[in-house]
Design an enzyme around this catalytic site. Structure first.
Site, short mmCIF file in Angstrom:
data_model
loop_
_atom_site.label_atom_id
_atom_site.label_comp_id
_atom_site.label_asym_id
_atom_site.label_seq_id
_atom_site.Cartn_x
_atom_site.Cartn_y
_atom_site.Cartn_z
N ASP A 1 0.83 -1.22 0.00
CA ASP A 1 0.00 0.00 0.00
C ASP A 1 0.86 1.26 0.00
OD1 ASP A 1 -2.65 -0.80 -0.18
OD2 ASP A 1 -2.74 -1.32 1.94
N GLU B 1 -4.32 4.35 7.75
CA GLU B 1 -5.13 3.21 7.31
C GLU B 1 -4.94 2.07 8.31
OE1 GLU B 1 -4.17 1.65 3.39
OE2 GLU B 1 -5.41 -0.11 3.77
N GLN C 1 -23.96 -2.97 7.54
CA GLN C 1 -24.61 -2.81 8.85
C GLN C 1 -23.88 -3.61 9.92
OE1 GLN C 1 -28.83 -3.71 8.75
NE2 GLN C 1 -29.00 -2.85 6.70
N CYS D 1 16.92 -6.03 -11.36
CA CYS D 1 17.52 -6.76 -10.24
C CYS D 1 17.81 -8.21 -10.63
CB CYS D 1 16.65 -6.61 -9.00
SG CYS D 1 17.57 -6.93 -7.49
N PHE D 2 17.05 -9.18 -10.15
CA PHE D 2 17.20 -10.58 -10.56
C PHE D 2 17.20 -10.67 -12.09
CE2 PHE D 2 15.21 -15.05 -10.25
CZ PHE D 2 16.36 -15.62 -9.74
N ARG E 1 20.96 -9.26 -2.38
CA ARG E 1 22.12 -9.83 -1.68
C ARG E 1 23.22 -10.19 -2.67
NH1 ARG E 1 20.19 -10.85 3.44
NH2 ARG E 1 18.03 -11.58 3.49
N HIS F 1 15.81 -0.86 -8.39
CA HIS F 1 14.39 -1.02 -8.73
C HIS F 1 13.79 0.32 -9.15
CE1 HIS F 1 13.84 -5.15 -7.13
NE2 HIS F 1 14.90 -4.80 -6.42
N GLU G 1 11.10 0.83 -10.59
CA GLU G 1 9.64 0.82 -10.45
C GLU G 1 9.16 1.49 -9.16
OE1 GLU G 1 11.63 -1.75 -10.19
OE2 GLU G 1 10.89 -3.36 -8.88
N1 GLN Z 1 17.78 -12.63 -5.61
C1 GLN Z 1 18.57 -11.54 -6.09
C2 GLN Z 1 19.47 -10.95 -5.02
O1 GLN Z 1 19.26 -11.19 -3.87
C3 GLN Z 1 17.70 -10.46 -6.72
C4 GLN Z 1 16.83 -9.75 -5.75
C5 GLN Z 1 15.74 -8.93 -6.41
O2 GLN Z 1 15.38 -9.16 -7.56
N2 GLN Z 1 15.19 -7.99 -5.69
O3 GLN Z 1 20.39 -10.25 -5.34
#
Ligand code: GLN
Length: 556
Positions: free
Chosen positions: A82, A150, A202, A393-394, A474, A518, A520
């Site tokens: 959220d 919230e 109600q 990322c991944f 990580r 990220h 996003e």
């Molecule tokens: N598993 C991967 C890492 O730990 C990517 C993590 C992810 O996509 N947020 O680095």
């Protein structure tokens, strides 16, 4: 200092969106407004929750050093999804302490007991736990004119009852007109009898009453366009809320429309009245920006087809921030994104033919082996066919493995997260992560400064050589390998403040970018993220060039 609590009769009816809409309306009305959320679960934060069950884990820019006791601290940065909604509506970064969980509250109270702060007393839900809840809420509220809180879950939940009790006390203790409760109810339409049913609402009013609370306003969620006066009257009668305090939130095509839907019903004027606030002049510039954003999404000139390849495909909520970021960038070009979420395990079973219909591919964040080979195949497909590609990322890590395997010829190259025995560990655990034993809040998290290398595609997109982005990982792409990859067209295009690879791109591809961070999480409706804007632009370009056939030449 004013507090608006948002409670609900059912989960999944858009309580977060309604809370965020009200906050945005108050911002438009000129009030310094913020949002907080109470999550009654025992987890300290959302970090270790399964995205299938709980949706996306949202990452904030700041890390909060939560200290339940003098010699103990936890890093909190991963919060309920959220918060993505709140930040996107408010265009404001929120602090992790705004996500108050039962786990945090109980831990603080228990450790305080051990330290002797309650010496001689019996420590109880009331007053000790409620005091801690109130303290946390008031700390946030003291810094803002209006704070919306919230309450996660529903009013009947056992877990939520202590929070409702804290609200009851606050309502009594604070001056009149300082606190109000907006209760969100679902009013289903029964097709076979042709009527709206207020009975579930109600019951929830009664549950509120059991906690000693009455609400001051109601927002009725309906699947239809409006709610007949008769049903509104019933809601009013059973809740003690005057009829002009009953608002309707119908289904909307674009969630941000709710700002206007509620404003047209003059919810702000009603709130001003309850909280004793004076009317200020409206921020018409902000209103105009929101309405052109909504207009752009509602009257698209064209469609772009985007594939989101990932391993958490049971619910759309897992990728909510990516879906949102694509919408923000699409509004910028006034196009409609048709987004398909593709299960990478299906690619492993059935091959990459699923991917042929798309103008761009996003390889999503994730953890663990399952579905990773399908993701690597998708990364290679985008590389080979010239399909615009963004690996997050991944996704960026697996795209690097694909490049190592298929372009550089390093067979079985992989991330050590997936294959600890790989002969070519192109992605490996961050050195400081090797000694980590506790899993909660220990990833590399939050906002980190980034240097963007000039003369790269990334630099062109950002128009700057520095930025700040949010991380959650990580593992990382290993410099020693990537240095060799440069001869094959793999370019490191950004480096973070600690010298790690933050982004790469491929020289001979129109748009192939991988980011360790990220993007996003920081894309906003009125300020779309440059990477998503770039991806949509590349997708449109490819679409027009290929004229549907996608037959362009590619070096790979
Ligand atoms: N598993 C991967 C890492 O730990 C990517 C993590 C992810 O996509 N947020 O680095």
């Amino acid at each position: 200092m004013k507090l608006i609590f948002i409670t609900g009769s059912l989960s999944g009816i858009g309580k977060g969106t309604i809370a965020a809409s009200i906050a945005t309306i108050l911002k438009i009305c000129g009030f310094n407004t913020t949002i907080a959320k109470v999550d009654p679960y025992i987890n300290l934060d959302a970090g270790l929750m399964n995205p299938h069950e709980h949706g996306e884990v949202y990452v904030l820019d700041q890390i909060w050093d939560f200290r339940p006791a003098r010699d103990l601290s936890y890093r909190i940065c991963e919060v309920d999804q959220d918060f993505g909604t709140y930040e996107r509506f408010l265009h404001q970064n929120l602090h992790p302490s705004h996500n108050i969980t039962s786990g945090q509250v109980y831990l603080s109270v228990i450790l305080r007991e051990r330290s002797g702060k309650y010496l001689g007393r019996t420590v109880q839900l009331i007053p000790h736990v409620t005091e801690e809840i109130k303290r946390r809420i008031l700390e946030i509220a003291s810094k803002h004119e209006v704070t919306i809180v919230e309450i996660g879950g529903t009013v009947g939940d056992y877990e939520a009852s202590v929070f409702l009790e804290a609200i009851r006390q606050l309502k009594y203790e604070l001056p009149p007109k300082a606190v109000m409760i907006v209760h969100i109810v679902w009013v289903p339409f029964l097709k076979n009898t042709g009527e709206f049913k207020t009975k579930p609402a109600q019951h929830s009013f009664r549950l509120l009453l059991e906690s000693g609370l009455t609400c001051d306003a109601i927002v009725a969620r309906v699947d239809e366009n409006n709610l007949p006066l008769e049903a509104k009257r019933k809601l009013s009668l059973y809740s003690n809320v005057p009829i002009n305090g009953v608002f309707v939130a119908p289904n909307v095509a674009i969630i941000y429309e709710l700002i206007f839907t509620l404003m047209q019903q003059k919810i702000h004027e009603y709130i001003f009245n309850i909280l004793g606030l004076d009317k200020r002049s409206l921020d018409t510039e902000l209103i105009n920006k929101w309405s052109s954003f909504i207009h752009a999404l509602k009257s698209p000139r064209e469609v772009v087809n985007i594939a989101l390849v990932g391993k958490y495909t049971l619910t759309k909520d897992t990728y909510i921030s990516i879906l949102e970021a694509l919408r923000h960038a699409s509004a910028y070009y006034q196009v409609r994104p048709e987004i398909a979420i593709i299960d990478s395990e299906a690619i492993e079973r059935e091959g990459i033919q699923h991917l042929q219909a798309y103008d761009a591919i996003i390889l999503t964040p994730g953890f663990g082996k399952r579905g990773s080979e399908g993701m690597i195949r998708a990364a290679y497909y985008a590389l080979r066919t010239g399909t615009p590609f963004l690996g997050i990322c991944f996704g960026a890590q697996l795209a690097t493995a694909a490049f190592a395997r298929y372009i550089v010829g390093l067979e079985r190259a992989n991330s050590t997260e997936i294959d600890p025995e790989t002969p070519y560990p192109v992605v490996d655990i961050l050195p400081e992560q090797r000694s980590v034993t506790n899993l909660g809040g220990t990833m590399r998290l939050g906002g980190i400064e980034i240097k963007i290398i000039e003369n790269t595609k990334l630099y062109e997109l950002y128009g700057s050589n520095k930025t700040r982005e949010r991380f959650r990982h990580r593992y990382h792409i290993v410099w020693d390998f990537v240095k060799i990859f440069a001869n094959h067209g793999y370019i490191v295009s950004a480096i973070d403040a600690e010298g790690n690879i933050a982004a790469f791109e491929l020289k001979d591809h129109q748009f192939y970018i991988g980011v360790q961070y990220h993007p996003e999480y920081s894309s906003r409706p009125l300020k779309p993220h440059p990477l998503f804007v770039g991806l949509i632009q590349a997708a449109l370009k490819r679409r027009s060039r290929a004229d549907g056939s996608h037959s362009e030449q590619n070096k790979f």
